[in-house]
Each structure stands twice: as C-alpha cells, then as structure tokens.
Design a protein around this motif. Structure first.
Motif, PDB file in Angstrom:
ATOM      1  N   SER A 116     -96.022  46.402   6.700  1.00 26.28           N
ATOM      2  CA  SER A 116     -94.930  47.362   6.466  1.00 26.28           C
ATOM      3  C   SER A 116     -93.620  46.625   6.172  1.00 26.28           C
ATOM      4  N   ARG A 117     -93.484  45.398   6.702  1.00 27.94           N
ATOM      5  CA  ARG A 117     -92.324  44.576   6.360  1.00 27.94           C
ATOM      6  C   ARG A 117     -92.381  44.212   4.869  1.00 27.94           C
ATOM      7  N   PHE A 118     -93.555  43.781   4.403  1.00 25.82           N
ATOM      8  CA  PHE A 118     -93.736  43.463   2.983  1.00 25.82           C
ATOM      9  C   PHE A 118     -93.448  44.698   2.120  1.00 25.82           C
ATOM     10  N   HIS A 119     -93.867  45.853   2.632  1.00 22.36           N
ATOM     11  CA  HIS A 119     -93.654  47.098   1.901  1.00 22.36           C
ATOM     12  C   HIS A 119     -92.160  47.400   1.778  1.00 22.36           C
ATOM     13  N   LYS A 120     -91.450  47.308   2.914  1.00 27.05           N
ATOM     14  CA  LYS A 120     -90.010  47.564   2.930  1.00 27.05           C
ATOM     15  C   LYS A 120     -89.259  46.619   1.995  1.00 27.05           C
ATOM     16  N   ASP A 121     -89.721  45.360   1.962  1.00 31.00           N
ATOM     17  CA  ASP A 121     -89.048  44.348   1.138  1.00 31.00           C
ATOM     18  C   ASP A 121     -89.427  44.448  -0.341  1.00 31.00           C
TER      19      ASP A 121
END
Lengths: 233, 233
Positions: free
Chosen positions: B203-208
């Motif tokens: 989800s961090r990769f998604h947000k970024d």
DNA sequence: CGCGAGCTTGACGTTGTTCAACTAGAGTGG
DNA sequence: CCACTCTAGTTGAACAACGTCAAGCTCGCG
C-alpha cells in the motif's frame, strides 16, 4: 597463488577425483585430463574463482576450506556456504552458463587442481556415467546452500548462528572444538546480519554455557541446547 | 487432482519436453517414456510433489504456475521460488537423493506429465546427451532460487518486495499488469516476512504511485523506481 | 613502542513482528 | 432475500529484534 609442480601421474591414483569422478573413464582419457590440468596453491583470502569471470576450468580442491561468496553491486558480501575438501567446485552451472555466479575464495591454505572445462565436457558428452557422476558431485553443495537459505529466511539471528555453528562443527571442522578460519565479519556475511550482532550472539551463547569462545577457538559445550535454539529460531 | 486421458502419442510432437529434452533420443525410447507416463490436472493449492516423499516420477509441467515451498517442523512455510510452465520439476536432486527437499504446489490450474524416474534414469545412463540436457533443465530454476536467496539475505522488506514484483512481472506473468495467483500470505512466505508487512509495503508502493493494486490485480506503474528500491534494499 | 586489523561493548533509532480490531466479498441455509 | 459464517485483506499500536555509530580493547608485527 603459487603454481605447484605437477605431481607425477601415478600420484593421482590416491586422488579422490580420480577415484570417484573418473571411476568410469579409461586410463587414456585420464591422461588427457591430467595433461590439461594445473596444480595451484592458494593462501587465505585469495580468489580461486572470481564471480562474473568466464570459467575455463573446473576446480577440484584437494586440501583446505573455501567459501562461496556473492558480492552485490555495492560491494556488500554474502557467503552462500562454506565447504571442505575434496570437492568439485565451479559447480552447478558448469554446463548451463559460462560465467561464475559467485566467487570461490580460500579461507585457509588450499590446494586445487584446475581442469580444462572443454576437455572434461567433451569427455562427458561421450560418457554418460561420467556425466551423471559430475552432476552428483557438483550438486552436493547446492543442498547446503538451500539449507542456509531456509535458515536465513525464517529464523532470527540466534537460530541462524546456531545453524552455522552446528554446520561448521559437523560438516566442516568435524569436531565439537575447532579453530575458526572465518573472521567475525565473514560469519556475519554467512548469517546475513551485522558483525556486532554476531559478536553479541556468540558472547550470549558463551555466557549461557552453550559454547566456549576464545576469539578463534570455539567449543560447543551443549549441543542439544544449540539444536533447540536452531529449531525455535 | 484429476487423472486426464492420455493424449495420443503424436500429440507429444508439439510438447516442449519432447522437443527439447528428448531431442537426442530415439522414437523407440520415447515410446518407452510415453508408456511410463501419466497425465494429471491439478487445482490451485494441490500438491504436485510433497516434501519428504520418495520421488518415483519426474514432473514435466505443461500448463499453469507452481510454487516451490518448504515447510519447517512447526508448519511455517517458505516459498523458494515461483515458476511458470513448461518446466522440468523434481529437480536438481533427482539423481542425488531419493526424497523431495521441498514441495511443488499448484497456484493455478495446472497440467503435468509424470514420468517414471527409473525409466528416465536408465535412459540417461546410456545416453549422455540426454543426461546433460536433463542437467541443464533441472538447474535453471536453481538460479532463480539463488537470486531470491541473495535478496533475502541482505535487503529489507522494501527491496525484497520490489524484487518479487519485478520477478513476477518479468519472468512469470510476463506483463506489467497481472492478476496475482498468490495470496498476501503466500507473498509473505516468498519475501520471508509477515503478511502485515507485505500489505503495508504494497500500500506504500501504491500511495507513492509506483504500483496500482486492487487486491489481486497489480500493475507496475513506475518500473525504474521499483528497480531503484530493489537496488538500495 | 606504536600501528593497524580484528574484536567487543553499549546507546540509540529504525525496521519488523505480533496482536487485536475491523472491512469486504463469497458461499450457505432458512 | 436476508442473516450468518468463513476467508482474505487491511489498519494501527505496542513491543522486540536488529543495524548503525562511536568508542575502546587486544594482539601480532614492523
């Protein structure tokens, strides 16, 4: 690295490579291998095979301990496994690829016999018993790497260090008390952690009476407890 | 697991196993292999090979994705690697040992052809070109395991997840956008971390804006950034 | 004696695990 | 058609594991 005088051909009668790997080849063919080979001596820290190099020779180590190490693009090292002699090195990917996936480095005074890969390969193409023998030999240490791989993946440093100590004691130095030929830094590259973590873990084991360490001398006092730590990670 | 009707012998002409592995064997010998083989279909989650079992057959997977997984004594799982078809499974230790070091499990609908190991072994003993071919094939996925091993050993979860996404996208699903056939739990067993950590990282990769995830659908938006995360661990 | 490599220790911040609570969707039966 | 349940996925907080840094130690060697 020192080029040794090649021992006379009949000395090879006692060599495990001759006895085991070459069991099914003719004297004539062995003579061919003998002529294409070089005898070398390595000091601790010297590269026997260098990661990324094309390999032109297969290495049969007759004496000493070596590490299989991988260096990433930032110069960080990882030890895949440590093995003793006699051993066939250069390994698994001999017939697959033409560059070394990892380096092989002496961690001890080592002697090795370098055999021309093309001579051996041509022989294996004509002799399937030899081909299967080579396969057996070159894959044995792959199993060790996988074991370490599994240990790294789901154990904490305690468990990994326990695994490494058991491995070194049983498979490499073959005694409960041994003189370590690896530095703390190298142990940390084997366990995939920091050098300080290795040191703390070893001294914790020492305090708990599981091992007795005096820098390079390590004695395993309570193997069953070590095995338990290995199991519980 | 469903036993399929065996396709007629001449269907095997199009089979990569026939074309690549059996390039150097006679029609007669191939007939022998054909007669000793069984065609099976597996559903997601079904074991194709079970860790610890003696192996009696070598597996040629013709369709679907599989995972190579290792289960430790406490039931904790680790995925060594994931591979696509066609592939020769049962692997590296076929001629060395007689039990499976790890399980092979379908993560998709799979079809595979099980070939009697003794028939193949005897054939390889008489035919060194076949022996070398088998060696080449059975070691290809070993390289993938080593890559993952190295990633696990000295990268943080960010880097490992980046590695896994790149690997799945390039080698397995062969697209920047793919439908994941692994659960989050399985991804965590692949990366050697907790399921929650995988979820947070994704989800961090998604947000970024590096990837776009919708549970099972994953699209890699910024591959160069992902490669950078992989490199810096 | 002094230097350097390898080893050791403790403090501190970061990374990762565990646990508990919650959401979403799929399947089941009244 | 609506509970009910089961499984997979998600989130956040507390806590433990681990790495990094800085400082000091030890021993062999010139």
């Amino acid at each position: 690295m020192i080029l040794l005088d090649k021992p006379p051909l009949n000395d090879c009668e006692h060599c495990p490579f001759k006895q085991l790997v070459c069991e099914y080849i003719s004297e004539e063919d062995f003579q061919l291998l003998y002529n294409s080979s070089v005898q070398l001596k390595f000091r601790r820290g010297e590269n026997i095979l260098k990661q990324g190099n094309r390999f032109t020779h297969i290495v049969f180590s007759s004496k000493g301990y070596v590490k299989l190490n991988y260096e990433n693009e930032f110069g960080k090292n990882l030890i895949l496994t440590v093995v003793d002699s006699p051993r066939l090195l250069g390994g698994i990917n001999v017939f697959n690829d033409d560059t070394n996936m990892f380096s092989v480095t002496a961690i001890d005074e080592c002697e090795a016999c370098l055999i021309d890969i093309n001579v051996l390969k041509n022989m294996a193409l004509k002799n399937s018993a030899l081909a299967l023998r080579l396969l057996e030999f070159s894959t044995s240490m792959f199993r060790d790497s996988i074991i370490n791989f599994i240990s790294l993946a789901h154990k904490h440093v305690n468990g990994r260090v326990a695994d490494i100590l058991i491995y070194l004691s049983e498979k490499i130095y073959k005694s409960n008390k041994f003189i370590l030929t690896l530095t703390r830094k190298e142990l940390s590259e084997f366990a995939g952690c920091s050098q300080e973590n290795i040191i703390n873990t070893l001294s914790r084991f020492h305090k708990d009476g599981i091992i007795c360490t005096n820098v390079k001398i390590i004695e395993i006092l309570d193997k069953s407890r070590l095995a338990e730590i290995s199991r519980f990670g």
